[in-house]
Write an enzyme that holds these catalytic residues in place. Structure first.
Site, PDB file in Angstrom:
ATOM      1  N   GLY A  32       0.807  -1.200   0.147  1.00 20.80           N
ATOM      2  CA  GLY A  32       0.059  -0.062  -0.010  1.00 20.80           C
ATOM      3  C   GLY A  32       0.592   1.106   0.052  1.00 20.80           C
ATOM      4  CB  CYS A 241     -26.332  -8.329 -17.855  1.00 23.95           C
ATOM      5  SG  CYS A 241     -25.568  -8.212 -19.429  1.00 23.95           S
ATOM      6  CB  CYS A 244     -24.820 -12.904 -20.124  1.00 25.51           C
ATOM      7  SG  CYS A 244     -24.463 -11.653 -18.634  1.00 25.51           S
ATOM      8  CB  CYS A 266     -21.568  -7.668 -18.347  1.00 25.07           C
ATOM      9  SG  CYS A 266     -22.713  -9.107 -17.541  1.00 25.07           S
ATOM     10  CB  CYS A 272     -20.973 -10.329 -20.880  1.00 30.29           C
ATOM     11  SG  CYS A 272     -22.881  -9.927 -21.475  1.00 30.29           S
TER      12      CYS A 272
END
Lengths: 283, 189
Positions: A32, A241, A244, A266, A272
């Site tokens: 980090g 979606c 899909c 998506c 997808c």
């Protein structure tokens, strides 16, 4: 060795790659923490992924399989160009399948398919400093990171709650890494934040213009900042979606005509397409 | 006559770096390194591969290795030699290594300016020995190290109190390596 005659393998010269590699090892050792590095001029402008490309160039080898996504999509200009760039200068195979890739360079998304151990996710980062909008003096933000003094960010989130009744960051929601450093997740949607927590894959972040590299090793705690009475909530459009039918993926809103027609699809094109293919095969 | 370095400097250093990156992000895992290298003693193939991959004119190296090994490092890496281990970016001891807390620790604001210790050991094996926990480790990892200097594990565990300051360690058995990043929580047995 494949590549373009007259260019170094993976475009960067060996000295630059050594510098990047030393930086990457320090970044992994201090999860980090933003390690400064000597970013080079790349054959594309800042904002198009120069940081991510330099990180990828420093790690990539002939046996890697590279996937590049831009907002989840494999087929935008940026993703196609970067994929072609590494095919030419590093002779690597490329793919659009998340499961086949060893290195995934991404702008602003984490793939929906869970990543596995051994894969490396390289983020393109426009602004690595999470405190940037609160404290513009870089010398001062370095001091705040040294002291782990992140009160400013808690106050900002608190002010969100006061003004809007909830934390209003839909993307780039700040995270704490291994309980020590406040980190910008690069502008991924808050929806993706939980995927960073204890991810089995290595996550590397490159910011070319700001000349910073940072990292999250595998299986590292990544916690989105929040309050006990206002817990972090990943946001997702409340639809399935249109292509899909996925009810668990991050969605893009697409306008379909000029009379208000719109669909949600998506954002992760590979996810997808894989789901659509599976559905067609089942029918 | 100076012994050769990497047969393919570009791809061999890339492969060695990926071993280092994997070792640093999964502390306790042992990776092969240095295949095809035959540096002058007391340098081993793994030590030589790490030096060739990471050291150059920008990184002062401290070593107490004998003259032939120093000549090999100077020729292939082009690194300046530091007279004082506290001023070195990389420390490659041959005899007893300088104490961990005498090396560059970085500062609170710039912890990355710390030294990396490239420590030769007799052998490395996973699954027994030191207990490791922290970033990069799903639950717990074990690393068995033969030939570490006396008191090394305790000194490394103690530096966790200085985090984010601290020294990162690359352990090199003759043909394999493992890494101990400063973020690690290490306990003996």
């Amino acid at each position: 060795m494949s590549g373009v005659p007259g260019f170094s393998y993976a475009y960067l010269d060996e000295g630059t790659k050594r510098m990047l590699r030393r930086t990457l090892l320090k970044a992994v050792a201090i999860p980090g923490y933003q390690v400064p590095f000597g970013a080079r001029e790349m054959p594309l402008p800042y904002g198009w992924g120069t940081g991510g490309i330099q990180v990828t160039a420093a790690i990539i080898g002939p046996s890697d399989v590279l996937k590049v996504i831009d907002q989840g999509s494999d087929d935008t200009t940026n993703a196609v160009s970067i994929r072609r760039f590494f095919r030419r200068v590093a002779g690597v195979a490329t793919t659009e399948r998340t499961t086949e890739a060893t290195i995934i360079q991404t702008r602003h998304r984490i793939p929906e398919t869970p990543l596995r151990e051994g894969q490396i996710l390289v983020y393109q980062v426009p602004m690595p400093e999470p405190l940037f909008r609160l404290e513009p003096r870089l010398a001062e933000t370095r001091r705040l990171h040294a002291l782990a003094d992140y009160g400013l960010m808690q106050v900002r989130l608190y002010e969100d709650i006061v003004r809007h009744g909830a934390i209003a960051t839909a993307y780039n929601h700040p995270v704490m890494v291994d309980g020590r450093y406040l980190m910008s997740p690069s502008p991924i949607p808050a929806f993706d934040n939980p995927k960073m927590h204890r991810m089995p894959a290595l996550q590397l972040f490159g910011a070319g213009r700001e000349k910073r590299i940072y990292a999250v090793p595998p299986y590292t705690d990544v916690v989105s900042l929040d309050f006990e009475d206002h817990p972090f909530r990943p946001i997702r459009a409340p639809h399935a979606c249109a292509l899909c039918g996925a009810a668990d993926s991050y969605l893009d809103e697409v306008l379909t005509d000029d009379s208000g027609g719109r669909i949600f699809v998506c954002s992760d094109t590979d996810y997808c397409a894989t789901r659509q293919a599976a559905r067609q095969a089942a029918e | 006559m100076i012994a050769p370095g990497f047969a393919d400097p570009t791809l061999d250093s890339q492969a060695t770096f990926r071993a280092l990156l994997a070792a640093m992000s999964h502390p306790g895992r042992v990776h092969p390194a240095g295949r095809g290298l035959s540096p002058p003693a007391p340098l081993t193939p793994a030590l030589a591969a790490v030096a060739l991959t990471l050291c150059d004119a920008d990184t002062p190296l401290w070593t107490d290795a004998p003259e032939e090994a120093r000549r090999w490092l100077a020729f292939h890496c082009g690194c300046p030699f530091a007279g004082d281990p506290a001023r070195a970016a990389f420390v490659l001891p041959h005899g007893a290594p300088p104490p961990l807390d005498s090396l560059a620790q970085g500062t609170e604001e710039e912890p990355h300016l710390s030294a990396t210790l490239i420590l030769p050991v007799a052998s490395l094996a996973e699954g027994a020995g030191w207990r490791l926990a922290g970033p990069g480790i799903a639950a717990e990892a074990r690393l068995s190290v033969a030939g570490a200097p006396p008191g090394f594990a305790a000194a490394f565990a103690a530096q966790r109190a200085r985090f984010p300051r601290g020294v990162d360690v690359i352990l090199c058995a003759p043909d394999r390596l493992a890494c101990l990043p400063r973020s690690l929580r290490l306990s003996e047995v």
